[in-house]
Design a protein around this motif. Structure first.
Motif, PDB file in Angstrom:
ATOM      1  N   LEU A  11       3.974  -0.282   0.418  1.00  0.00           N
ATOM      2  CA  LEU A  11       2.628   0.127   0.805  1.00  0.00           C
ATOM      3  C   LEU A  11       1.707  -0.826   0.060  1.00  0.00           C
ATOM      4  O   LEU A  11       1.609  -0.780  -1.159  1.00  0.00           O
ATOM      5  CB  LEU A  11       2.390   1.586   0.420  1.00  0.00           C
ATOM      6  CG  LEU A  11       1.273   2.278   1.213  1.00  0.00           C
ATOM      7  CD1 LEU A  11       1.495   3.773   1.259  1.00  0.00           C
ATOM      8  CD2 LEU A  11      -0.078   1.928   0.644  1.00  0.00           C
ATOM      9  N   ARG A  12       1.115  -1.753   0.817  1.00  0.00           N
ATOM     10  CA  ARG A  12       0.328  -2.825   0.208  1.00  0.00           C
ATOM     11  C   ARG A  12      -1.140  -2.649   0.578  1.00  0.00           C
ATOM     12  O   ARG A  12      -1.586  -3.165   1.607  1.00  0.00           O
ATOM     13  CB  ARG A  12       0.848  -4.188   0.682  1.00  0.00           C
ATOM     14  CG  ARG A  12       2.357  -4.392   0.407  1.00  0.00           C
ATOM     15  CD  ARG A  12       2.748  -5.855   0.416  1.00  0.00           C
ATOM     16  NE  ARG A  12       2.310  -6.547   1.606  1.00  0.00           N
ATOM     17  CZ  ARG A  12       3.084  -6.802   2.673  1.00  0.00           C
ATOM     18  NH1 ARG A  12       4.347  -6.405   2.694  1.00  0.00           N
ATOM     19  NH2 ARG A  12       2.602  -7.441   3.698  1.00  0.00           N
ATOM     20  N   PRO A  13      -1.885  -1.932  -0.258  1.00  0.00           N
ATOM     21  CA  PRO A  13      -3.287  -1.645   0.077  1.00  0.00           C
ATOM     22  C   PRO A  13      -4.100  -2.912   0.326  1.00  0.00           C
ATOM     23  O   PRO A  13      -4.923  -2.946   1.249  1.00  0.00           O
ATOM     24  CB  PRO A  13      -3.801  -0.896  -1.159  1.00  0.00           C
ATOM     25  CG  PRO A  13      -2.586  -0.401  -1.861  1.00  0.00           C
ATOM     26  CD  PRO A  13      -1.498  -1.369  -1.555  1.00  0.00           C
ATOM     27  N   ASP A  14      -3.874  -3.964  -0.473  1.00  0.00           N
ATOM     28  CA  ASP A  14      -4.684  -5.169  -0.315  1.00  0.00           C
ATOM     29  C   ASP A  14      -4.448  -5.853   1.026  1.00  0.00           C
ATOM     30  O   ASP A  14      -5.330  -6.535   1.541  1.00  0.00           O
ATOM     31  CB  ASP A  14      -4.385  -6.161  -1.449  1.00  0.00           C
ATOM     32  CG  ASP A  14      -5.006  -5.706  -2.759  1.00  0.00           C
ATOM     33  OD1 ASP A  14      -5.736  -4.687  -2.758  1.00  0.00           O
ATOM     34  OD2 ASP A  14      -4.766  -6.366  -3.785  1.00  0.00           O
ATOM     35  N   ASP A  15      -3.255  -5.680   1.564  1.00  0.00           N
ATOM     36  CA  ASP A  15      -2.973  -6.262   2.878  1.00  0.00           C
ATOM     37  C   ASP A  15      -3.302  -5.304   4.012  1.00  0.00           C
ATOM     38  O   ASP A  15      -3.296  -5.696   5.176  1.00  0.00           O
ATOM     39  CB  ASP A  15      -1.492  -6.659   2.973  1.00  0.00           C
ATOM     40  CG  ASP A  15      -1.168  -7.843   2.074  1.00  0.00           C
ATOM     41  OD1 ASP A  15      -2.067  -8.670   1.865  1.00  0.00           O
ATOM     42  OD2 ASP A  15      -0.033  -7.926   1.585  1.00  0.00           O
ATOM     43  N   GLY A  16      -3.542  -4.032   3.696  1.00  0.00           N
ATOM     44  CA  GLY A  16      -3.746  -3.035   4.750  1.00  0.00           C
ATOM     45  C   GLY A  16      -2.482  -2.824   5.552  1.00  0.00           C
ATOM     46  O   GLY A  16      -2.528  -2.629   6.767  1.00  0.00           O
ATOM     47  N   VAL A  17      -1.325  -2.856   4.885  1.00  0.00           N
ATOM     48  CA  VAL A  17      -0.040  -2.860   5.571  1.00  0.00           C
ATOM     49  C   VAL A  17       0.951  -1.923   4.870  1.00  0.00           C
ATOM     50  O   VAL A  17       0.974  -1.846   3.640  1.00  0.00           O
ATOM     51  CB  VAL A  17       0.534  -4.297   5.599  1.00  0.00           C
ATOM     52  CG1 VAL A  17       2.040  -4.311   5.846  1.00  0.00           C
ATOM     53  CG2 VAL A  17      -0.172  -5.135   6.660  1.00  0.00           C
ATOM     54  N   ALA A  18       1.741  -1.205   5.645  1.00  0.00           N
ATOM     55  CA  ALA A  18       2.874  -0.453   5.116  1.00  0.00           C
ATOM     56  C   ALA A  18       4.121  -0.872   5.874  1.00  0.00           C
ATOM     57  O   ALA A  18       4.059  -1.174   7.067  1.00  0.00           O
ATOM     58  CB  ALA A  18       2.659   1.052   5.286  1.00  0.00           C
ATOM     59  N   VAL A  19       5.248  -0.925   5.155  1.00  0.00           N
ATOM     60  CA  VAL A  19       6.528  -1.219   5.786  1.00  0.00           C
ATOM     61  C   VAL A  19       7.394   0.021   5.599  1.00  0.00           C
ATOM     62  O   VAL A  19       7.638   0.445   4.463  1.00  0.00           O
ATOM     63  CB  VAL A  19       7.198  -2.447   5.151  1.00  0.00           C
ATOM     64  CG1 VAL A  19       8.520  -2.759   5.855  1.00  0.00           C
ATOM     65  CG2 VAL A  19       6.265  -3.644   5.204  1.00  0.00           C
TER      66      VAL A  19
ATOM     67  N   VAL B  32      14.600   1.107  16.812  1.00  0.00           N
ATOM     68  CA  VAL B  32      13.687   0.680  15.749  1.00  0.00           C
ATOM     69  C   VAL B  32      14.255   1.118  14.402  1.00  0.00           C
ATOM     70  O   VAL B  32      14.487   2.301  14.172  1.00  0.00           O
ATOM     71  CB  VAL B  32      12.289   1.283  15.961  1.00  0.00           C
ATOM     72  CG1 VAL B  32      11.396   1.003  14.752  1.00  0.00           C
ATOM     73  CG2 VAL B  32      11.657   0.736  17.237  1.00  0.00           C
ATOM     74  N   VAL B  33      14.498   0.145  13.514  1.00  0.00           N
ATOM     75  CA  VAL B  33      15.023   0.468  12.186  1.00  0.00           C
ATOM     76  C   VAL B  33      14.020   0.144  11.074  1.00  0.00           C
ATOM     77  O   VAL B  33      14.278   0.412   9.904  1.00  0.00           O
ATOM     78  CB  VAL B  33      16.360  -0.254  11.919  1.00  0.00           C
ATOM     79  CG1 VAL B  33      17.447   0.294  12.840  1.00  0.00           C
ATOM     80  CG2 VAL B  33      16.212  -1.767  12.084  1.00  0.00           C
ATOM     81  N   GLY B  34      12.892  -0.437  11.437  1.00  0.00           N
ATOM     82  CA  GLY B  34      11.849  -0.725  10.456  1.00  0.00           C
ATOM     83  C   GLY B  34      10.558  -1.033  11.181  1.00  0.00           C
ATOM     84  O   GLY B  34      10.577  -1.552  12.300  1.00  0.00           O
ATOM     85  N   ALA B  35       9.428  -0.692  10.549  1.00  0.00           N
ATOM     86  CA  ALA B  35       8.138  -0.945  11.194  1.00  0.00           C
ATOM     87  C   ALA B  35       7.124  -1.401  10.156  1.00  0.00           C
ATOM     88  O   ALA B  35       7.053  -0.849   9.067  1.00  0.00           O
ATOM     89  CB  ALA B  35       7.631   0.315  11.897  1.00  0.00           C
ATOM     90  N   THR B  36       6.372  -2.438  10.523  1.00  0.00           N
ATOM     91  CA  THR B  36       5.253  -2.887   9.707  1.00  0.00           C
ATOM     92  C   THR B  36       3.991  -2.356  10.360  1.00  0.00           C
ATOM     93  O   THR B  36       3.702  -2.681  11.517  1.00  0.00           O
ATOM     94  CB  THR B  36       5.227  -4.425   9.628  1.00  0.00           C
ATOM     95  OG1 THR B  36       6.478  -4.866   9.091  1.00  0.00           O
ATOM     96  CG2 THR B  36       4.104  -4.906   8.731  1.00  0.00           C
ATOM     97  N   LEU B  37       3.286  -1.496   9.631  1.00  0.00           N
ATOM     98  CA  LEU B  37       2.190  -0.737  10.226  1.00  0.00           C
ATOM     99  C   LEU B  37       0.863  -1.105   9.596  1.00  0.00           C
ATOM    100  O   LEU B  37       0.794  -1.457   8.421  1.00  0.00           O
ATOM    101  CB  LEU B  37       2.443   0.762  10.037  1.00  0.00           C
ATOM    102  CG  LEU B  37       3.777   1.267  10.599  1.00  0.00           C
ATOM    103  CD1 LEU B  37       3.999   2.718  10.189  1.00  0.00           C
ATOM    104  CD2 LEU B  37       3.815   1.123  12.108  1.00  0.00           C
ATOM    105  N   ARG B  38      -0.160  -0.992  10.380  1.00  0.00           N
ATOM    106  CA  ARG B  38      -1.508  -1.278   9.905  1.00  0.00           C
ATOM    107  C   ARG B  38      -2.118  -0.021   9.284  1.00  0.00           C
ATOM    108  O   ARG B  38      -2.032   1.063   9.855  1.00  0.00           O
ATOM    109  CB  ARG B  38      -2.360  -1.715  11.082  1.00  0.00           C
ATOM    110  CG  ARG B  38      -3.776  -2.001  10.684  1.00  0.00           C
ATOM    111  CD  ARG B  38      -4.589  -2.586  11.825  1.00  0.00           C
ATOM    112  NE  ARG B  38      -5.878  -2.980  11.276  1.00  0.00           N
ATOM    113  CZ  ARG B  38      -6.721  -3.789  11.878  1.00  0.00           C
ATOM    114  NH1 ARG B  38      -6.427  -4.300  13.041  1.00  0.00           N
ATOM    115  NH2 ARG B  38      -7.864  -4.090  11.313  1.00  0.00           N
ATOM    116  N   LEU B  39      -2.730  -0.170   8.130  1.00  0.00           N
ATOM    117  CA  LEU B  39      -3.492   0.914   7.512  1.00  0.00           C
ATOM    118  C   LEU B  39      -4.968   0.541   7.579  1.00  0.00           C
ATOM    119  O   LEU B  39      -5.326  -0.622   7.390  1.00  0.00           O
ATOM    120  CB  LEU B  39      -3.059   1.113   6.059  1.00  0.00           C
ATOM    121  CG  LEU B  39      -1.564   1.379   5.848  1.00  0.00           C
ATOM    122  CD1 LEU B  39      -1.240   1.464   4.362  1.00  0.00           C
ATOM    123  CD2 LEU B  39      -1.117   2.641   6.573  1.00  0.00           C
TER     124      LEU B  39
END
Lengths: 440, 440
Positions: B88-96, B194-201
């Motif tokens: 969970l990378r707040p600075d990137d706005g991304v969660a994997v 689907v075994v993994g997802a990169t999601l936008r926060l």
């Protein structure tokens, strides 16, 4: 049905064999077709399919990648005369348009109803909706309002063999069947020819507050743009200009931007006064200079630096506009490394970035002549692509692959994905007539 | 690598052969696999591919369409143990994340950083990200913040033959290659697992203002929801409840909603005070009653009607939850015609609608027994699908096709699109082992 207009005039062909990439195709296309209806496009494609003739669909020719170039033997399918806004339904938040509509024209038509077409590629006054769809064009305000794909609800597409398929829907939501719409968006004319689009229109937002924040250090500017999100702020746009870019603008326009700091961050907010107040606080923490305005003409003054950047850089020499994206937190690192690449290869590189979504445009100044690209510039470009992948990013954020980035695409995708994509191309275009050699 | 856990216990199989559609598959699946890694999923699929064994991927089994049902001979691939938030990378706005993460858990983890995972299907406390991706789940606030697809940046997918492919990207923007990500989103487990997802926060928004507006006439309520957009207002949610629904809630909860008007519109705004003031004006024009609040517990009171609707309807009998979408301007017409369909077939139908995007949930009350669906209910459902297509809409706004809507899908898509979709299925799953018989 009237017949499709054709031309084989050398001047007409020459005006439609290039795009804005600097790529020089071999030879001159065989003919240009000017269809005025989906039915005429179908006819052109049926014949091309039967004769295995390459077809290059074309909007305004503003591609930066070679995607719209057409060489010997190709038919250019010029869609600029299919330029009607067929329906604009404010109550549904929907417009139905032909592919040749100029993007800004649609936005203006929507504005008359309190709505807008949100995607705003820098080319919006000259590029077409069809071209925007072909490249999945981005722009400045897509950090908040999304890229072209996010505003496309459905498409009418002529397939390679001339069949017409309708994808998606006329409703704002819908999940019936696989998402063919998204497959065609961004496919650079290699899977089918878009002859109609159903687009989403959104409410015009609140009045904006625009900030111009200067920083003594690039990392501070990038950190400020990142800090916005975790302070619950969604900027409409967040544009970062590096030192080389500020120097170029100052030299061209007689401004003193560089004096205020070595990096400039332009931010626009449309979420109301509370969000604007929070933005002022976040941007101000490390800024050497911070100005803000809600006034329309003052806003234009603050944004003038971003608008004037490319013309200013063009005064230094021929610009090669690159287009990488990296995770937002790696933005400063990317800009810093690009400056290092410029030093290593001794070519000037000015970097602009859509900081809100980590999309950088390093602009390599490749000499003054119109001849072949100097080797140093090409090597610098390769180093930039390498850098993008190393930082977990992509070799194209919004311009597409075209001819220029095919080798890098294969590397970014990896063999399994690349193989699937080639199979998709073969499924949609078994004879390989649609914009051959592009995008994959 | 540890071995994948398997079970053939009848109770374990029985707990995983159904979803929430009421569809009863023939027989009992052969086995359930509980993989804990992408590598284990690959192994299961390699074996299934070699043996031509049907595989039904499963998240929480909350599908409303039969998409997650598994009959005789199938392997259920239960992904619920792959439930880690990997990054969970707040600075990137991304969660994997892994596919078995519960949607609300991700949203709560993001909230700790001032961010959120925007899609909010009603099932978010029990459904999984993988299931949300499989159906391209919608929800209440997607009018403003988009559906699941709009928050998916990239995917790791195991293909039918066990190959692993990564699609999309870890950046907020990117256009390298065809959009395989969007092709997998909404494909109901028929193209890959689907075994993994990169999601936008996204940033958490401003505090909200919530309105409850009652109208004497359904058309007035629908017109008010439409008028918001052209008054430059983008509601987070706009929920319409019809007369039959209000009666059901009043009967269950002892409220007096129906007295205040025959249609209730719930609207939430998060764009600041100016937007809220405009919303109050627009909603108030024809309302027989208008309440609003920014207080958190009062907001819960106003929204209680929407939350309590389904339980209230369930007291009347077994609910068949339909899911059509129409152009926003046809919403009132659709609700009116659905009431007419209810009269014609003499079955109660309560209609809820996500009015902001024209997505209606007519809930057919199909008797009290657990036996086969009564003929009148099935006929009413068919009339509702027919109505959706007649009004220029779709037979599924957010729940998907599964088993229940396959015949209607073919009709909605038309032969060319349906043919292309079947070819895509054959390309990705040549042996037809992935969730066979679903979605297409």
């Amino acid at each position: 049905m009237t017949a499709t207009e054709w031309s084989t005039e050398p001047s007409v062909l020459d005006a439609r064999r290039l795009d804005r990439s600097g790529v020089e195709p071999a030879g001159r296309p065989a003919a240009v077709a000017f269809p005025r209806s989906a039915e005429q496009v179908r006819e052109v494609l049926r014949d091309a399919y039967a004769g295995r003739t390459p077809v290059v669909p074309r909007g305004a020719g503003t591609a930066l990648t070679g995607a719209s170039t057409a060489g010997a033997g190709a038919i250019v399918l010029d869609l600029s005369r299919m330029n009607r806004i067929r329906e604009l339904r404010p109550d549904d938040g929907v417009a139905v348009v032909e592919p040749g509509v100029i993007t800004a024209d649609l936005d203006r038509a929507a504005a008359a109803h309190g709505l807008r077409y949100a995607p705003d590629p820098a080319s919006l006054e000259i590029s077409t909706i069809g071209g925007n769809i072909a490249t999945n064009a981005g722009g400045l305000r897509c950090a908040k309002y999304g890229v072209t794909r996010d505003s496309v609800l459905g498409l009418d597409v002529v397939l390679a063999d001339g069949r017409l398929v309708s994808t998606g829907r006329a409703t704002l939501k819908g999940v019936a069947g696989y998402d063919l719409t998204s497959l065609f968006v961004g496919s650079e004319g290699t899977l089918g020819v878009v002859v109609g689009a159903t687009l989403r229109l959104r409410p015009l937002p609140e009045p904006t507050v625009t900030f111009a924040a200067s920083y003594g250090d690039l990392f501070d500017a990038a950190a400020a743009s990142v800090a916005l999100a975790t302070a619950r702020i969604q900027p409409v746009l967040a544009e970062l200009l590096d030192e080389a870019t500020l120097d170029a603008i100052d030299a061209a326009d007689g401004t003193h931007l560089r004096k205020a700091g070595s990096a400039l961050l332009l931010v626009q907010i449309d979420g109301g006064p509370q969000e604007a107040a929070r933005a002022a606080e976040v941007l101000g923490r490390a800024a050497s200079d911070l100005r803000s305005t809600s006034d329309r003409s003052e806003t234009a003054v603050l944004l003038a630096a971003r608008r004037g950047a490319l013309p200013a850089i063009e005064r230094l020499g021929r610009p090669l506009i690159e287009d990488i994206a990296v995770p937002r937190s790696r933005l400063a690192e990317a800009v810093r490394e690009i400056a290092e690449i410029a030093r290593r290869h001794d070519v000037p590189i000015c970097t602009l970035a859509h900081a809100g979504d980590g999309n950088l445009h390093p602009i390599i100044v490749a000499g003054r002549s119109a001849g072949p690209i100097p080797a140093a510039a090409s090597l610098a470009a390769d180093d930039i692509f390498e850098l993008a992948l190393r930082l977990g990013g992509t070799v194209t954020g919004e311009h597409g692959v075209g001819l220029l980035k095919r080798a890098w695409l294969a590397r970014e995708l990896g063999p399994v994905s690349h193989d699937l994509q080639r199979q998709l191309k073969a499924l949609f275009d078994p004879r390989g007539i649609l914009n051959p050699g592009k995008a994959l």
